[in-house]
Design an enzyme around this catalytic site. Structure first.
Site, PDB file in Angstrom:
ATOM      1  N   GLY A 128       0.792  -1.218   0.000  1.00  0.00           N
ATOM      2  CA  GLY A 128       0.000   0.000   0.000  1.00  0.00           C
ATOM      3  C   GLY A 128       0.822   1.265   0.000  1.00  0.00           C
ATOM      4  N   SER A 129       0.180   2.344   0.408  1.00  0.00           N
ATOM      5  CA  SER A 129       0.735   3.690   0.356  1.00  0.00           C
ATOM      6  C   SER A 129       1.898   3.894   1.322  1.00  0.00           C
ATOM      7  CB  SER A 129      -0.376   4.687   0.691  1.00  0.00           C
ATOM      8  OG  SER A 129       0.153   5.981   0.865  1.00  0.00           O
ATOM      9  N   THR A 130       2.797   4.779   0.925  1.00  0.00           N
ATOM     10  CA  THR A 130       3.911   5.139   1.799  1.00  0.00           C
ATOM     11  C   THR A 130       3.444   5.841   3.067  1.00  0.00           C
ATOM     12  OG1 THR A 130       4.236   7.185   0.575  1.00  0.00           O
ATOM     13  CG2 THR A 130       5.583   5.296  -0.074  1.00  0.00           C
ATOM     14  N   VAL A 131       2.214   6.329   3.071  1.00  0.00           N
ATOM     15  CA  VAL A 131       1.660   6.947   4.290  1.00  0.00           C
ATOM     16  C   VAL A 131       1.507   5.888   5.382  1.00  0.00           C
ATOM     17  CG1 VAL A 131      -0.275   8.283   5.227  1.00  0.00           C
ATOM     18  CG2 VAL A 131       0.527   8.724   2.914  1.00  0.00           C
ATOM     19  N   GLY A 132       1.570   4.617   5.009  1.00  0.00           N
ATOM     20  CA  GLY A 132       1.526   3.531   5.989  1.00  0.00           C
ATOM     21  C   GLY A 132       2.621   3.655   7.037  1.00  0.00           C
TER      22      GLY A 132
END
Length: 138
Positions: free
Chosen positions: A61-65
């Protein structure tokens, strides 16, 4: 049983194992306020990762993870340690900024589905209180 891998983020931890054979997306898949797995398609749906030795193949998933992992730590909802087959940048950065011990290059099939584990990410070692033969096949 003692297993050797690669320590990514240094530190030590001891606690209850929470294991999945599915990747985890922290953004949208884990609630940083409750530590519950919220992904409706995940086998750990509804389970809390707080204070667990979290064992999973890797992140997705997203790097915001990475920031979600940091939020978990700030909210006192983070796992005690993380064990992966192959850590990718999202989980690695999240563990580094949150100071969560992280070990990868592990065959997670050797880790029991239940029980306790002792992690020494400084040495890249995992000790479990169960024999590999007690790990039921899925």
């Amino acid at each position: 049983m003692k297993i050797k891998g690669r320590g990514i983020t240094k530190g030590q931890a001891h606690g209850e194992i929470l294991k999945t054979n599915q990747e985890i997306s922290f953004l949208g898949g884990v609630d940083p306020n409750t530590s519950k797995i919220t992904d409706p398609n995940h086998e750990l749906l509804g389970q809390k990762i707080k204070n667990k030795i979290l064992v999973f193949p890797g992140g997705k998933g997203s790097t915001v993870g990475s920031y979600v992992i940091y939020q978990l730590k700030k909210n006192n909802k983070a796992p005690k340690a993380i064990i992966n087959i192959e850590t990718e940048p999202i989980v690695a950065v999240g563990a580094v900024i949150s100071k969560i011990p992280l070990i990868d290059q592990i065959n997670i099939q050797k880790i029991p589905n239940k029980g306790k584990a002792k992690i020494n990410a400084n040495k890249g070692t995992i000790e479990t209180n169960q024999n590999q033969n007690q790990n039921p096949e899925k």
